[in-house]
Design an enzyme around this catalytic site. Structure first.
Site, short mmCIF file in Angstrom:
data_model
loop_
_atom_site.label_atom_id
_atom_site.label_comp_id
_atom_site.label_asym_id
_atom_site.label_seq_id
_atom_site.Cartn_x
_atom_site.Cartn_y
_atom_site.Cartn_z
N LYS A 221 2.56 6.78 4.92
CA LYS A 221 1.57 5.57 4.65
C LYS A 221 2.30 4.30 5.30
O LYS A 221 3.52 4.38 5.44
CB LYS A 221 1.71 5.32 3.14
N LYS B 235 0.04 3.64 -2.77
CA LYS B 235 -0.98 4.56 -2.50
C LYS B 235 -0.59 6.07 -2.95
O LYS B 235 -1.12 6.90 -2.80
CB LYS B 235 -2.01 4.26 -1.55
N SER C 157 -6.30 3.80 4.10
CA SER C 157 -5.55 2.62 3.01
C SER C 157 -6.67 1.83 2.09
O SER C 157 -6.30 0.85 1.82
CB SER C 157 -4.61 1.84 3.71
N SER D 130 0.73 -1.11 -0.01
CA SER D 130 0.00 0.03 0.06
C SER D 130 0.88 1.38 -0.03
O SER D 130 0.35 2.21 -0.17
CB SER D 130 -0.94 -0.10 1.35
#
Length: 406
Positions: free
Chosen positions: A253, A95, A152, A92
């Site tokens: 993140k 992202k 997320s 992730s």
């Protein structure tokens, strides 16, 4: 005659503490030699890499992260690296690029925060982490950004991708084009979420640099990464970044897949210094939280921003040949600020090089040489040295008198 003067050796007082924003330069960054599809090494190799220490300017540092890169924001200096240019499954952390492209569209006026984007069945059926977008309805872009960077949400990413580019595939093409423009040489995306896929990879250095660019390029949108929670569809959703939740970082993140392990990218600002950190390949969420907090503290504790030279500092009174003044001040043309390990003054040398004596006439600002700073370990930085004031040439009588005097 070539003149070389050593002006500082072993920490004499030509330096002062300070900080300055300097241009970021990624030096020595080369594409990985690993095959494109080989996003992860075999288990045996992974174990060996995980046990190896990271490289830093102050010596090896142990970390359980398989991949790591820590950068100083102002100078771009690498504080710690471990397999930093090796291609890895970014999960992730992907992202962050989805957010970068979205912010770019907002900046360009092609998207608005209150604009509602439709939820397709593909987005609604997306598995993994989700913000639970409702099928057949539309969701404001601001909520989708929060769902992407805080929760997320894979479903939020698909809605953004389809709403911006028409399809996830077309959005991914924009992601890859943006990565190339940013100089992310060890990055290639196959989707907007980080869902495991062949040929989907980033390096830890690319992740850290992308984070640096998010902070720098989009200050008006970066605050979304620092939000600890948000509510959507009556559901409270918390930020998965433990450093943000604890107030130790202001973004960015986390990520996790079986192939890539547990990862985190964080940025923190303390006393005017910002650190950007990318870690991946850790065995658990608990280890990720503990290791990221430890290495963030280490980054701030072991380095300082030092102003070694100030613009206008007089470095030398240089002899002048056939000038109305017998000497002229040589000055530094600009500030020199570097991020350095604590104790760096021991073993640091500053040397001046120029061709002397200088022949008149001389003009203020005229470059006549350079000053070179050599740090422990051999790292060097150089700045031009210029004439500090005009020195006209002697007339005929003056030259004759000077020759008689000599």
């Amino acid at each position: 005659m070539h003149t070389r003067r050593f002006l500082l050796a072993g920490g004499a007082a030509l330096v002062s503490s300070g900080s300055a924003l300097t241009a970021y330069a990624r030096k020595g960054h080369k594409a990985s030699a690993h095959p494109v599809a080989a996003a992860a090494a075999p288990p045996a190799a992974a174990s060996t890499v995980a046990e190896a220490p990271a490289s830093t300017p102050v010596g090896p540092v142990d970390t359980v992260a398989r991949w790591a890169c820590i950068l100083d924001y102002n100078s771009g200096a690498t504080l710690l690296e471990k397999a930093a240019d090796e291609r890895m499954p970014p999960s992730s952390l992907t992202k962050m690029m989805t957010a970068y492209v979205t912010f770019s569209m907002l900046r360009a006026g092609r998207l608005k925060l209150d604009q509602a984007l439709p939820v397709s069945e593909k987005a609604w059926r997306m598995q993994g982490s989700r913000m639970f977008v409702p099928l057949g309805q539309s969701v404001p872009v601001q909520d989708l950004i929060q769902g992407t960077v805080i929760q997320s949400g894979n479903d939020a990413c698909i809605v953004l991708a389809e709403g911006i580019s028409g399809s996830e595939e077309q959005f991914v093409a924009v992601m890859n084009d943006t990565a190339a423009k940013l100089g992310l040489h060890n990055t290639h995306f196959m989707n907007a979420t980080g869902w495991p896929a062949d040929n989907h990879y980033m390096s830890a250095r690319d992740v850290a640099y992308l984070a640096l660019r998010l902070v720098h390029d989009f200050p008006e949108y970066y605050h979304y990464f620092s939000e600890k929670e948000f509510f959507f569809n009556k559901i409270r959703q918390e930020n998965r970044n433990s450093l943000v939740v604890k107030g130790l970082a202001d973004g960015l993140k986390t990520g996790h897949t079986d192939a890539g392990g547990f990862g985190l990218c964080a940025s923190a600002l303390r006393d005017g210094r910002r650190i950007v950190m990318a870690l991946n390949g850790m065995p658990s969420d608990h280890v990720r939280a503990r290791e990221s907090e430890r290495l963030l503290g280490w980054s701030f504790a072991n380095f300082e921003s030092a102003k070694i030279l100030n613009k206008g500092d007089v470095i030398e009174q240089a002899p002048v040949w056939m000038g109305q003044s017998q000497t002229v001040p040589l000055v530094v043309s600009q500030d020199l600020t570097m991020l350095l390990p604590h104790g760096w003054r021991n073993g640091t040398h500053v040397a001046l090089d120029y061709q002397g004596p200088l022949a008149a006439p001389l003009k203020a600002g005229q470059s006549v040489g350079q000053v070179t700073v050599t740090l422990p370990g051999g790292r060097q930085a150089s700045l031009p040295v210029v004439v500090g004031q005009d020195v006209p040439a002697l007339g005929l009588l003056g030259r004759a008198a000077r020759r008689l005097h000599l």
